[in-house]
Design a protein around this motif. Structure first.
Motif, PDB file in Angstrom:
ATOM      1  N   GLU A  45       5.763   8.143  37.177  1.00  0.00           N
ATOM      2  CA  GLU A  45       6.371   7.248  38.158  1.00  0.00           C
ATOM      3  C   GLU A  45       6.082   5.779  37.855  1.00  0.00           C
ATOM      4  OE1 GLU A  45       2.324   8.113  39.932  1.00  0.00           O
ATOM      5  OE2 GLU A  45       3.750   9.013  38.541  1.00  0.00           O
ATOM      6  N   GLY A  92      16.931  13.862  36.318  1.00  0.00           N
ATOM      7  CA  GLY A  92      16.833  15.288  36.592  1.00  0.00           C
ATOM      8  C   GLY A  92      15.401  15.760  36.713  1.00  0.00           C
ATOM      9  N   MET A 108       8.901  20.335  36.049  1.00  0.00           N
ATOM     10  CA  MET A 108       9.062  19.429  34.936  1.00  0.00           C
ATOM     11  C   MET A 108       7.989  18.368  34.843  1.00  0.00           C
ATOM     12  SD  MET A 108      11.027  20.640  33.135  1.00  0.00           S
ATOM     13  CE  MET A 108      10.469  19.396  32.018  1.00  0.00           C
ATOM     14  N   VAL A 109       7.376  18.024  35.938  1.00  0.00           N
ATOM     15  CA  VAL A 109       6.429  16.918  35.877  1.00  0.00           C
ATOM     16  C   VAL A 109       5.005  17.391  35.665  1.00  0.00           C
ATOM     17  CG1 VAL A 109       7.736  15.108  36.980  1.00  0.00           C
ATOM     18  CG2 VAL A 109       6.570  16.816  38.380  1.00  0.00           C
ATOM     19  N   ASP A 133      18.519  18.275  32.394  1.00  0.00           N
ATOM     20  CA  ASP A 133      17.900  18.452  33.700  1.00  0.00           C
ATOM     21  C   ASP A 133      16.569  19.158  33.599  1.00  0.00           C
ATOM     22  OD1 ASP A 133      20.118  17.397  35.309  1.00  0.00           O
ATOM     23  OD2 ASP A 133      21.197  19.069  34.399  1.00  0.00           O
ATOM     24  N   MET A 134      16.377  19.826  32.496  1.00  0.00           N
ATOM     25  CA  MET A 134      15.200  20.672  32.428  1.00  0.00           C
ATOM     26  C   MET A 134      14.872  21.000  30.968  1.00  0.00           C
ATOM     27  SD  MET A 134      14.869  24.219  34.435  1.00  0.00           S
ATOM     28  CE  MET A 134      13.350  25.112  34.488  1.00  0.00           C
ATOM     29  N   ASP A 158       3.204  33.212  34.667  1.00  0.00           N
ATOM     30  CA  ASP A 158       4.581  33.263  35.167  1.00  0.00           C
ATOM     31  C   ASP A 158       5.629  33.214  34.057  1.00  0.00           C
ATOM     32  OD1 ASP A 158       3.952  30.747  34.418  1.00  0.00           O
ATOM     33  OD2 ASP A 158       4.665  29.738  36.239  1.00  0.00           O
ATOM     34  N   VAL A 211      12.197  29.249  38.719  1.00  0.00           N
ATOM     35  CA  VAL A 211      11.753  27.894  39.016  1.00  0.00           C
ATOM     36  C   VAL A 211      12.276  27.448  40.374  1.00  0.00           C
ATOM     37  CG1 VAL A 211      12.065  25.492  38.345  1.00  0.00           C
ATOM     38  CG2 VAL A 211      11.411  27.184  36.636  1.00  0.00           C
ATOM     39  N   ASP A 232      10.354  29.048  43.055  1.00  0.00           N
ATOM     40  CA  ASP A 232       9.066  28.361  43.219  1.00  0.00           C
ATOM     41  C   ASP A 232       9.242  27.084  44.017  1.00  0.00           C
ATOM     42  OD1 ASP A 232       7.880  30.258  41.816  1.00  0.00           O
ATOM     43  OD2 ASP A 232       7.449  29.064  40.018  1.00  0.00           O
ATOM     44  N   GLN A 233      10.355  26.394  43.713  1.00  0.00           N
ATOM     45  CA  GLN A 233      10.592  25.127  44.363  1.00  0.00           C
ATOM     46  C   GLN A 233      10.776  25.325  45.859  1.00  0.00           C
ATOM     47  OE1 GLN A 233      13.664  23.356  42.124  1.00  0.00           O
ATOM     48  NE2 GLN A 233      12.852  21.297  42.393  1.00  0.00           N
ATOM     49  N   SER A 240       8.016  16.334  45.504  1.00  0.00           N
ATOM     50  CA  SER A 240       7.791  16.251  44.070  1.00  0.00           C
ATOM     51  C   SER A 240       6.943  15.042  43.708  1.00  0.00           C
ATOM     52  CB  SER A 240       9.128  16.192  43.335  1.00  0.00           C
ATOM     53  OG  SER A 240       9.855  15.079  43.812  1.00  0.00           O
ATOM     54  N   VAL A 280       3.319  15.712  43.631  1.00  0.00           N
ATOM     55  CA  VAL A 280       2.918  16.437  42.427  1.00  0.00           C
ATOM     56  C   VAL A 280       2.753  15.468  41.269  1.00  0.00           C
ATOM     57  CG1 VAL A 280       3.589  18.234  40.815  1.00  0.00           C
ATOM     58  CG2 VAL A 280       4.021  18.520  43.264  1.00  0.00           C
ATOM     59  N   ASN A 281       3.672  14.526  41.213  1.00  0.00           N
ATOM     60  CA  ASN A 281       3.568  13.530  40.151  1.00  0.00           C
ATOM     61  C   ASN A 281       2.232  12.836  40.184  1.00  0.00           C
ATOM     62  OD1 ASN A 281       6.133  14.137  39.496  1.00  0.00           O
ATOM     63  ND2 ASN A 281       7.038  12.327  40.482  1.00  0.00           N
TER      64      ASN A 281
END
Lengths: 1095, 205
Positions: free
Chosen positions: A245, A300, A307-308, B12-13, B119, B179, B182-183, B191, B194-195
């Motif tokens: 971030e 995305g 992803m993070v 995206d992933m 997982d 995924v 899980d989300q 999110s 989490v970052n």
């Protein structure tokens, strides 16, 4: 020396042995002298490497201040630094110099010509990087303060010029201008130079990496030309998906030039690899090993929790931009950045693999767009991970360039040396990635560090048999090369071709040749000629047991080897307890169309072998392995049978504790549970199996099982009153028993063999394990070890009276016969520590004239403190004691061997050994210095450094010359060189025209026929780029000598060389330098003349 | 579907996939077919690990597949297990013409379970389905083993390009479903949190 205790004992020994004649008569202390024959391996731990592709020499530095230089075959010279401290950097300069920098920043210059140290210099500061270029006279020393110093190697002094820390001002300016980097405190940042590279096309430009910035610096203009600062914006993944971030500026690890100099790469601590345009600083692509565009915000990413998660990889510790013969075909070779770090903070980070990112041919700079270049760097042709080691982390790797010494030493390597932190070396074929373990292509000493040496021994082989084997293999090799029309296979030529081995025959030939046998962790066994300097051709034979065992993909380390030179057969056991019997012969399955390389790269061949030989009867101890031989071998040691370790039900796997391949085709294998097995090689069958604990358990009640520690076969009378001689098998045990078996004719029910084995005696010989058993002929003192000749005479009823000597760690005993209950003579010594090995030698006394010129016998005893005692036989009185000139590590010294011809093979440490001779009469001729190997070949010249094309000059950018740089660093008044001879050689080290010496060349073989109009300053395609700057006539620079008879000619040639250089420079640089050039030319002429006459 | 590569700039992933199995079962061929739409009949041992990328689209999301192709040879086994870490999908490959490679799937399965993330989505693939004459393992045998191990199963042929793309698309879909599940479960945590948590661990710059 002699203590009274000794004297007393000697007297008692004399009385006891009164009935025997003295087999050592005439020997005096003057007969003994320890002279080195050869040195093997490397002492300490190797921590640094250097390579000179022009001279083709490899240098290895260890942690004890020693530098080993290797060339072809046995060429090997050892230099010592002034202090015994780690040698951190090694650089070859100007063909004739080798520079070493040690841990305390002492720089030492060696001459490859005289093989002496020329000068040394304490660098003021801590050196963190050493950089040079083969066309430069000097090296750059990057310090941890960010300052760069310049040492002139040719003149031997540290120049007054310094390049200041360019990061300091940069960081301060940044923290003023850039609000996004408030964390950086200028006083606390790491200022050390992370990397330093000379521009591949312009020696006047340096790429300097600091922790916070990368700078393109012009030395001649003394100014920063460009800065490269990598910043990852918020929302972009960055190298490791952390702090996504925020804006990030990951620290720099290293910065590299693309071989064409048009792009650069900066490598960062988060694993980012960032590609830039050198000229204008445009960021082309930021990627990691596995991901691309890591500096681009990915909207995305934030929609996805998964992803993070940070993906932190191990740190990149080394990265090289490697190119092919055409320098436009490039790839990156990287240590680190390939595996995700464990979450366990206690787990040490290791780099076990190398990664290769192959980009293929670089698009033409003139016609491509940044978009295309970005695509080019993000979509490599190939990405491959080469596994190097499973045990030890990679310390560094060194590509061995085949085409030129330029492009940071990465021009078309076909071999990569990889140094591990434990000092072991791996050698990788590039770009295939398979490990090479063949000792025939590497310097012999490297076999002690690559792969790990697991066991060592030596024997005497009859000259005819041994030389016969070597000559057979050599003619095989020559035939093969002839068949391939002169083109040699990769495995037929040594990698290093430099230097020349000393041609002086070092010693008197004897009938018996010392053969050294080494076993290795990769399952290979090597047989070496013990005095390799006497042989012109191959003197090492390699046997790969992994084929014999059908386990090529997972070889088991060799544990013991026994070789008979008389019958040329061999027995090898490994850590799995398996034993394989080999015999020298012709391979039935030989196919001339299959090469070793096929086996290395196509495992289906190996798999075929494996399937063919899958043991059919899994319960049998004997497995036929005759077909387990790769088809590329025509003649060599071929596997016959494999013997599996016998197991008791589900008991643990047994290991082999002693192994003996006799000269009379019996082999004995002993296991750690006390089992002993005898194989009759004539019929490839086991003729005897017994557990020695059944025999000796009554005598020794130590509780634990005893096992056999030494085996010997002899031919002599079984007891003093026996009427005939027979084959005796002596076993020494871990508890000091001497057990004797008799091998007599007769048939056993379960075997085709014509022999059977009977127990004869078991006597208490010592209190500790028996290291060696020595049968002696009691009539003449010669060895009574079983040999073919005596074996043949057995039928005619020959009578051999025998004596038996046993050697343990603490003493030596002499028995008059195997059935004598107690020793007749004892030798014990407490002053020199434990005995590591002992055996008899047959020597010729020098001074004694009374005895007819026969050989006499002496016992040579090697102690752990490095002393060698010589004892008379049979009284075991000390004749003299000499000291070896080396320290012994007891853990390995027990693998030393005393040979009958007076040679002693010493393994003083894990990776080091030597062969010495003990007598004055058979000693080595000449001093070690007098006829040592040659390293320097003055006919080999460094090719011209690649430069930019002429179009660019026309546009006004001038090419920097060496003199321009010397002008900056040293000014006009330069000191004289400290060593005119070497300086003269260095002056002549450059080829007058490009591509004169190295094959392949440095110019791109691009066939770009349509470069198209271009507006960029680097215009034109690579096809017209990089032409030589040389516009002088190419002189004849072959055979410049330095002897007096050629003085006139050499002076002319030398001078011409200098003139050419300066003409060249004069044409290329601006007018204002002309005067200086003239002056310097005169000065150099003067110093040349002086050097010739040694004023 | 063609093997042509799509520009990899935006996605995206990222999914890390791994191919494991005995030497010679055709792992490298499956990957070469999937990424470059090529087939090489000669057998070249993979030394160490090969790595390739292809971006595909599943349910309207662009997914960048990073595929690690591991060497099947025993001597590389310890090395390759280090790469199991972080893999989201693992493809266990055997050769339908070679009984041994099928028998070894169980060993691979337990190695994977030992070293991979809990997982990670597994998948069983029987390669060389075109070799009808030499077939040693029937499709039913494959199916029942997959059932027993509780993982999806596909038979494919790198040579004829039968079902090759299906392996990767099916696996990617399964991972994507996992995924997003899980989300949903983690919906309480944003999110961004989490970052931050991730950032605290790393301490960059």
């Amino acid at each position: 020396m002699y203590k009274s205790k000794h004297k007393l004992k000697s007297i008692s020994n004399n009385i006891k042995s009164a009935t025997l004649s003295d087999f050592s008569s005439g020997l005096t202390p003057q007969d003994f002298q320890i002279s080195p024959v050869s040195h093997y391996g490397i002492s300490g731990t190797v921590i640094s490497m250097g390579f000179d592709p022009v001279q083709s020499l490899l240098a290895l530095g260890n942690n004890q201040g020693e530098v080993y230089v290797f060339g072809q075959k046995g060429v090997e010279i050892v230099f010592k630094t002034s202090r015994p401290e780690p040698v951190l950097y090694l650089k070859f300069i100007k063909n004739v110099f080798l520079v070493a920098v040690t841990a305390s920043s002492i720089l030492q210059v060696y001459s490859l010509e005289s093989k002496q140290s020329l000068t040394e210099c304490k660098v003021p500061g801590n050196v963190s990087i050493v950089e040079s270029d083969p066309s430069l006279d000097f090296i750059y020393l990057g310090l941890d303060t960010g300052v760069i110093m310049i040492y002139d190697v040719v003149k031997g002094y540290l120049t007054p010029h310094k390049i200041t820390n360019l990061q300091k001002t940069h960081v301060i300016r940044k923290s003023w201008n850039h609000s996004a980097t408030p964390h950086i405190d200028p006083t606390r940042i790491d200022n050390s130079i992370r990397s330093l590279q000379v521009h591949p096309r312009d020696i006047g430009v340096l790429l300097i990496a600091y922790s916070k910035t990368v700078v393109l610096y012009s030395v001649t203009e003394r100014k920063i030309k460009k800065e490269f600062d990598y910043e990852v914006p918020p929302g972009a993944p960055g190298g490791d998906l952390t702090n996504v971030e925020t804006s990030r500026q990951p620290d720099v690890v290293k910065a590299l030039f693309h071989p064409n100099g048009l792009n650069i790469l900066t490598c960062h601590e988060d694993g980012s690899l960032v590609f830039w345009d050198t000229n204008n600083g445009t960021l082309i692509q930021a990627r990691t090993l596995f991901d691309t565009d890591v500096d681009k915000p990915q909207s995305g990413l934030f929609n996805n929790v998964k992803m993070v998660q940070p993906m932190r990889y191990n740190k990149i510790t080394q990265i090289e931009w490697v190119c092919e013969a055409n320098p436009e075909n490039t790839s990156l070779l990287i240590a680190g950045g390939d595996s995700i770090k464990s979450n366990n903070p206690n787990e040490r980070e290791t780099n076990l693999n190398l990664t290769r990112i192959d980009f293929g041919t670089t698009p033409k700079y003139s016609i491509t767009s940044y978009e295309k270049m970005s695509e080019f760097y993000s979509n490599p042709k190939n990405l491959k991970i080469f596994p190097i080691s499973q045990k030890s982390s990679i310390r560094s790797f060194l590509p061995l360039p085949a085409s030129s010494p330029f492009f940071a030493g990465n021009h078309n390597p076909n071999v990569i040396f990889v140094l591990l932190e434990n000092g072991i070396m791996e050698v990788l074929r590039y770009p295939y990635g398979n490990s090479i373990h063949s000792s025939s292509i590497l310097p012999p000493s490297l076999s002690w560090v690559h792969p790990e040496l697991t066991c060592l021994s030596a024997i005497i082989a009859p000259r005819t048999q041994w030389m016969g084997i070597l000559q057979t293999l050599e003619s095989e090799r020559k035939k093969k090369i002839a068949r391939q029309n002169g083109a040699s296979d990769f495995y037929d030529e040594t990698i290093l071709t430099g230097g020349a081995a000393s041609t002086v025959k070092q010693r008197v030939f004897t009938e018996g040749r010392s053969v050294i046998i080494s076993g290795h962790s990769d399952g290979t066994v090597k047989l070496w000629d013990g005095s390799r300097s006497e042989l012109d051709e191959i003197s090492v034979i390699e046997i790969d047991t992994s084929f014999g065992l059908g386990q090529a993909s997972n070889p088991s380390p060799v544990n013991k080897v026994s070789f008979s030179g008389h019958t040329t057969d061999l027995i090898i056991s490994n850590d799995d307890g398996d034993t394989i019997l080999y015999k020298f012969g012709n391979n039935r399955l030989y196919d001339p169309n299959i090469t070793r390389n096929d086996y290395d790269l196509d495992s289906s061949l190996t798999m075929k072998l494996k399937k063919k030989n899958a043991p059919s009867n899994s319960h049998s101890l004997i497995v036929n392995v005759e077909n387990n031989i790769p088809a590329y071998i025509h003649k060599g040691f071929l596997p016959i049978i494999m013997i599996r370790a016998p197991r008791n039900g589900d008991g643990p796997k047994l290991t082999v504790t002693a192994l003996k391949n006799s000269n009379i085709e019996f082999a004995a294998i002993a296991y750690n549970d006390g089992q002993i097995m005898v194989v009759d090689r004539r019929v490839s069958d086991i003729i005897f199996m017994e557990n020695i604990n059944k025999i000796s358990s009554k005598r020794k009640s130590t509780g634990s099982l005893s096992y056999v520690t030494s085996i010997e076969f002899g031919i002599m009378k079984g007891s003093e009153d026996a009427k005939y001689s027979s084959i005796l098998m002596f076993l020494g045990t871990s508890v000091g028993n001497l057990i004797t078996f008799q091998i007599v004719p007769g048939s056993s029910p379960n075997s085709r063999s014509r022999f059977q084995i009977k127990f004869l005696s078991c006597v208490d010989a010592d209190n500790s394990k028996i290291r060696n058993i020595i049968p002696i002929n009691a009539d003449n003192g010669a060895s009574a070890v079983a040999k073919t000749q005596e074996f043949a005479q057995l039928g005619s009823g020959v009578l051999i009276k025998g004596l038996i000597l046993t050697v343990s760690s603490f003493g030596i005993r002499l028995f008059k016969s195997p059935t004598h209950k107690s020793a007749n003579v004892n030798f014990q010594n407490s002053n020199s520590g434990e005995i590591v090995t002992a055996d008899i030698c047959r020597v010729r006394p020098v001074n004694d004239m009374s005895i007819s010129s026969g050989e006499v016998t002496v016992m040579s005893v090697l102690f752990e403190n490095g002393q060698v005692k010589f004892l008379s036989i049979p009284s075991l009185n000390e004749i003299t004691t000499l000291a070896l000139n080396c320290r012994l590590n007891r853990a390995f010294a027990t693998q030393s061997t005393v040979l009958l011809n007076g040679d002693i093979l010493i393994r003083n440490d894990k990776t080091e050994g030597s062969l010495v001779h003990i007598t004055r009469s058979g000693s080595v001729r000449g001093g070690a210095e007098a006829d040592s190997d040659l390293l320097f070949n003055f006919e080999l010249k460094i090719p011209q450094r690649p430069t930019f094309n002429s179009l660019q000059w026309a546009r006004g950018s001038k090419v920097t010359t060496l003199d321009d740089l010397l002008m900056v660093f040293e000014g006009e008044r330069r000191p004289r060189t400290k060593y005119p001879k070497e300086a003269g050689l260095a002056e002549n080290s450059m080829a007058n025209s490009a591509l004169q010496t190295m094959i392949g060349g440095v110019n791109g073989s691009s066939n770009d026929s349509n470069p198209g109009p271009s507006s960029d300053p680097y215009g034109g395609g690579p096809s017209r780029s990089y032409t030589s700057s040389s516009n002088s006539s190419a002189g004849n620079n072959k055979g410049w000598g330095f002897d007096m008879s050629n003085l006139q000619r050499s002076l002319n040639n030398t001078y011409k060389g200098i003139e050419d250089r300066f003409n060249e420079a004069g044409n290329n640089i601006a007018e204002q330098y002309n005067e200086t050039v003239e002056d310097t030319k005169n000065n150099m002429m003067k110093s040349m003349i002086k050097s010739k006459f040694s004023f | 579907m063609s093997g042509a590569r799509t520009p990899s700039r935006s996605y995206d992933m990222i999914m890390k996939l791994l191919l494991v199995g005995d030497s010679g079962v055709g792992k490298s061929c499956l990957l070469l077919r999937f990424v470059e739409d090529k087939f090489n009949p000669s057998f070249i041992t993979t030394i160490g690990i090969d790595f390739k990328i292809r971006t595909i689209e599943v349910n309207g999301k662009r997914i960048k597949l990073q595929v690690w192709d591991t060497a099947g040879q025993e001597r590389f086994r310890t090395i390759t297990t280090a790469y199991y870490r972080g893999a989201m999908g693992i493809i266990l490959v055997y050769d339908v013409t070679d009984e041994r490679t099928f028998a070894n799937v169980r060993t691979w399965f337990s190695t994977v379970n030992q070293h991979a993330n809990d997982d990670a989505q597994l998948m069983l693939v029987g390669n060389k389905s075109d070799e009808t004459d030499n077939r040693a393992i029937t499709k039913q045998q494959g199916e029942s083993l997959a059932k027993e191990l509780n993982i999806p199963f596909i038979e494919a042929s790198a040579k004829t390009n039968e079902n090759v793309d299906e392996i990767f698309f099916q696996l990617a879909t399964l991972i994507q479903d996992k995924v997003s599940q899980d989300q949903l479960n983690n919906d309480g945590r944003g999110s961004l949190n989490v970052n931050k948590a991730a950032g605290a661990k790393a301490g960059c710059c």
